[in-house]
Design an enzyme around this catalytic site. Structure first.
Site, PDB file in Angstrom:
ATOM      1  N   GLU A 418      16.362 -18.603  15.622  1.00 60.73           N
ATOM      2  CA  GLU A 418      16.203 -17.153  15.483  1.00 60.73           C
ATOM      3  C   GLU A 418      15.439 -16.497  14.462  1.00 60.73           C
ATOM      4  O   GLU A 418      15.521 -15.601  13.618  1.00 60.73           O
ATOM      5  CB  GLU A 418      17.782 -16.856  14.908  1.00 60.73           C
ATOM      6  N   GLU A 506      22.254 -22.418  21.177  1.00 57.68           N
ATOM      7  CA  GLU A 506      23.201 -22.114  20.192  1.00 57.68           C
ATOM      8  C   GLU A 506      24.667 -20.989  20.817  1.00 57.68           C
ATOM      9  O   GLU A 506      23.854 -20.170  21.308  1.00 57.68           O
ATOM     10  CB  GLU A 506      23.009 -21.351  18.966  1.00 57.68           C
TER      11      GLU A 506
END
Length: 817
Positions: A418, A506
């Site tokens: 991220e 994820e």
């Protein structure tokens, strides 16, 4: 299970004092003091009053949980600061002439190291291994002092609990002038055919002397029983103060392949020889396997499609903090294996060597991740890795890849999680630079990054298309987060990018707090922790995503957030996050059994909630069953409440019209992946009876218990190695007179211990608890709590008792040998 690492710094000694590699465990004999002490690097500094410690050591976990701690929610409200370590050691005169290297597997963070007052260097990143040569500054026949200053005071610097200190192992390595370079052996599987496999062994030898040397390198491959399979040797001429690489190809007839179901490992002995004598050697355990990500078939292992049934985990171990004993990880991995998990994402940084050794041995597929930040900082942390990225990313990344590339468990590298750079103008160039480094060190594995902005809004925040195109495999974090993707998932991008490789890096999980069910009676409320949705929604969303991933071959698989609860990333008054299928003790939540129902074949049923609802008689309680049986019949006090079933994947006709397989003929009452009944509460027994192929194969009972009567104490193992490292997990259960766990019990338990052990932690899995992790008292949470005891280096007995007011005391004896 004992692990011997694939690192060059974790091997047995060979030769003698004057020749050969000697690898010394350097964890004993350290002294520690919290605070800053300018001048403590000096050899004669008085440290007699400092605390004796054995590494690995995490000073933060022993602190008080404090809402005003500088770490805040990201660090679990635990203290950090600055700390110093010192160690005195003596080398014999006959060691003179050797090359000495100190190896640290991880120090968090900003470590500065001195030997005898001489500065060796500073390492900012707390998750990577590093080493220094000590030779020019050593004394022989008299005392040496190594000093380490650790500065974890700039907070917050991590989005989860990091711990503080020299929290991983250390080694002192002595080598001959002719030796393998650090992490200088790289082993790969070149080809696999039915008749044989080919193994490439690349060895980088180093000559630290002032004249050229003639030598040779030799590779000996053995089977698991120690029998020699193949031997090859190649001569080398090494210039003074130079390195040279040699590559040998070993052909292995009838090779046994490494896989999650059969993680077969071949010991590979690599040696440097001079005048026929071995002067350096290391042993690496190699798993022969082929791992491939494919745009059509997802993930292929040894030519067969394998769905990644993965979880993300953070590197701490609950009540033991960041200094995690190997057995703590082994137990956690055993539990994940029993859940059906076959893949781990090391979120979001390099893990300890012994963790990967266990994954090699136990058969887990690993996505190994490097960074949580590149150049663009994250809002939650003021002092993150972005401050050091430009100066340190290449050295950190090379050390990470070189140390870990010999692990067969690792099937893909992740360059980051991220990271804000995915949307930055220069983010693609940063990614390409990282890929070049990774492929330079390991050309055999693909590279991904965990991207959370693929469809994010506003559009100005969205990932750059060229960034995704630069990835070998595109990693999706929360593929269902935005708009119609909540139902369509990967299909939108599959239609526009048919040659893209997809993996869920994820994904949403069920999570929740173990044993908490009040929301069932009070209506839908947001789940505890950081979820934005009611708990029931999370079950439905998780099931829907898994159904898509399961039946679409092009999706390599999924890494659920998370396998285990973790410290940090919390909002006060919580100290940790509750996304896991297990809590921080390793106690299983209901979510655990959902994954077990989908990821395993052994028949099982699991019922929730508990059945202690005094004063709620007549209230309708939703009862949930996770199962992999065809149908389940639920009984309340002997009365049938009906048979229910589901089928997934659904099966159509085969062979001819109207010919359905038997599984398709079983009763179906829902398209969900769980069964449910609305039951008017009355005390007694709920019983689930699971049927598969027409016969009863699994049952489970949930009963209304009596009042708490006694404490039960059990250990995962009652015989420990007397090595000062082995641990036993002691589970306390508060039970009624019939031995049933009382799910509403909250008694305060006092532990007592005598003998050849050290008490290292307590926990109960309650994210709202502020009790100290290093104490000898712990309240049970929904009837359970955990104590962790570690062996000493003395054989003997460990006597443990657990008592609580008004309850019968439990006692247990452990043996160390």
């Amino acid at each position: 299970m004992s692990t011997k690492g694939t690192s060059l710094f974790a091997q047995e000694p060979i030769g003698n004092a004057s020749t050969g590699r000697r690898m010394d465990d350097f964890d004993d004999g350290w002294r520690f003091r919290h605070g800053d002490f300018p001048g403590a690097e000096q050899r004669l500094w008085a440290d007699e009053e400092w605390q004796p410690v054995r590494l690995p050591h995490d000073w933060s976990i022993a602190g008080e949980i404090d809402q005003n701690a500088a770490t805040g929610g990201p660090g679990g409200y635990l203290p950090t600061g600055i700390g110093w370590y010192r160690k005195r050691f003596t080398l014999a005169e006959e060691d003179r002439g050797g090359i000495f290297t100190i190896y640290f597997d991880g120090v968090y963070e900003n470590s500065t190291v001195w030997i005898n007052g001489h500065l060796l260097g500073t390492r900012p990143y707390g998750f990577v291994p590093f080493w220094y040569e000590l030779t020019p500054y050593l004394k022989f026949g008299t005392e040496n002092v190594i000093a380490v200053r650790v500065d974890n005071s700039m907070q917050p610097n991590c989005r989860w609990y990091s711990g503080s200190g020299i929290y991983r192992h250390t080694h002192l390595c002595r080598t001959h002038a002719l030796h393998f370079a650090p992490w200088g052996v790289f082993v790969t599987t070149d080809t696999i055919h039915a008749e044989q496999a080919s193994v490439l062994v690349s060895m980088t030898a180093r000559n630290a002397s002032k004249q050229a040397r003639l030598c040779s390198v030799r590779a000996t491959l053995m089977d698991a029983e120690g029998n020699t399979v193949r031997v090859l040797e190649q001569p080398l001429t090494l210039a003074a103060n130079a390195e040279q690489k040699a590559t040998l190809t070993l052909h292995v007839p009838g090779a046994k392949l490494w896989s999650p179901t059969e993680p077969y490992l071949y010991p590979l002995r690599c040696e440097v020889l001079e005048d026929g004598a071995v002067v350096d050697a290391t042993t690496i355990r190699h798993g022969i396997r082929e791992a491939k990500f494919d745009a059509q078939d997802g993930f292929l292992l040894n030519g067969e499609r394998v769905k990644l049934k993965g979880v993300c985990v953070h590197p701490e171990g609950g009540c033991v903090g960041a200094a995690v004993p190997e057995r703590v990880w082994e137990r956690r991995l055993e539990l994940l294996k029993a859940m059906g998990c076959n893949a781990i994402r090391t979120s979001h940084n390099p893990f300890a060597t012994e963790f990967l050794d266990l994954c090699d041995q136990m058969g887990f597929l690993v996505m190994a991740e490097a960074f949580d930040e590149w150049r663009v900082p994250k809002e939650q942390i003021r002092y993150g890795y972005s401050r050091y990225f430009d100066a340190w990313h290449e050295a950190d990344l090379r050390n990470f890849i070189r140390r870990d590339r010999n692990h067969p468990c690792i099937v893909i590298w992740s360059a980051g999680n991220e990271i804000g750079d995915q949307s930055a103008p220069d983010g693609t160039q940063t990614l390409l630079a990282l890929k070049r480094i990774i492929h330079d060190e390991d050309p055999t594995r693909m590279v991904t990054a965990a991207c959370d902005r693929i469809a994010s809004e506003p559009l100005t925040n969205r990932v750059k298309p060229e960034f995704l195109e630069s990835l070998d495999v595109v990693g999706y974090n929360y593929v269902d987060r935005w708009r119609e993707r909540a139902d369509l998932y990967y299909s939108l991008d599959r239609a526009t990018h048919p040659n893209r490789r997809f993996v869920g890096t994820e994904s949403i999980g069920i999570g929740g707090i173990r044993g908490e069910y009040q929301y069932l009676l009070q209506g839908a409320k947001p789940a505890a922790g950081m979820h934005f949705l009611p708990q029931q929604n999370l079950i439905v969303d998780t099931e829907s995503l898994w159904k898509f991933v399961r039946i679409h071959d092009y999706v390599a698989g999924d890494f659920m957030w998370t396998g285990i609860d973790y410290l940090g990333e919390a909002n006060w008054p919580m100290r940790g996050s509750t996304f896991g299928a297990m809590d921080t003790c390793g106690f299983r939540k209901d979510a655990y059994f959902f994954y077990q129902s989908q990821w395993t074949e052994t028949p099982m049923v699991h019922l929730s909630p508990h059945w202690n609802w005094a004063g709620r008689e007549g209230t309708v309680v939703p009862v949930t069953c996770f199962t992999n049986c065809d149908t389940v019949e639920l009984f309340l006090n002997g009365r049938s409440l009906g048979v229910k079933g589901y089928e997934f994947p659904r099966l159509g006709m085969e062979g001819q019209y109207g010919n359905y397989p038997e599984r398709a003929k079983a009763l179906r009452t829902t398209s969900d992946l769980h069964l449910s009944w609305d039951v008017a509460y009355e005390p007694g027994e709920l019983k689930a009876v699971g049927v598969k192929n027409g016969r009863v194969v699994a049952t489970e009972q949930v009963t209304t218990t009596g009042a708490a009567a006694r404490v039960q104490l059990s250990a995962d193992r009652e015989r420990l190695r007397a090595d000062g490292r082995d641990v036993a997990h002691l589970t306390v259960r508060v039970v009624d007179a019939e031995g049933r766990v009382v799910p509403t019990a909250d008694a305060m338990v006092r532990f007592a211990m005598e003998g050849a052990g050290t008490w290292i932690g307590v926990d109960n899995g309650d994210p709202f608890s502020h009790q100290r992790y290093t104490g000898m008292t712990q309240s049970v949470f929904h009837g359970l709590c955990l104590g962790v005891v570690q062996s000493t280096q003395q054989a003997g007995r460990i006597e443990v008792s657990a008592s609580a007011p008004g309850l019968t005391t439990a006692r247990l004896t452990l043996t160390t040998e």
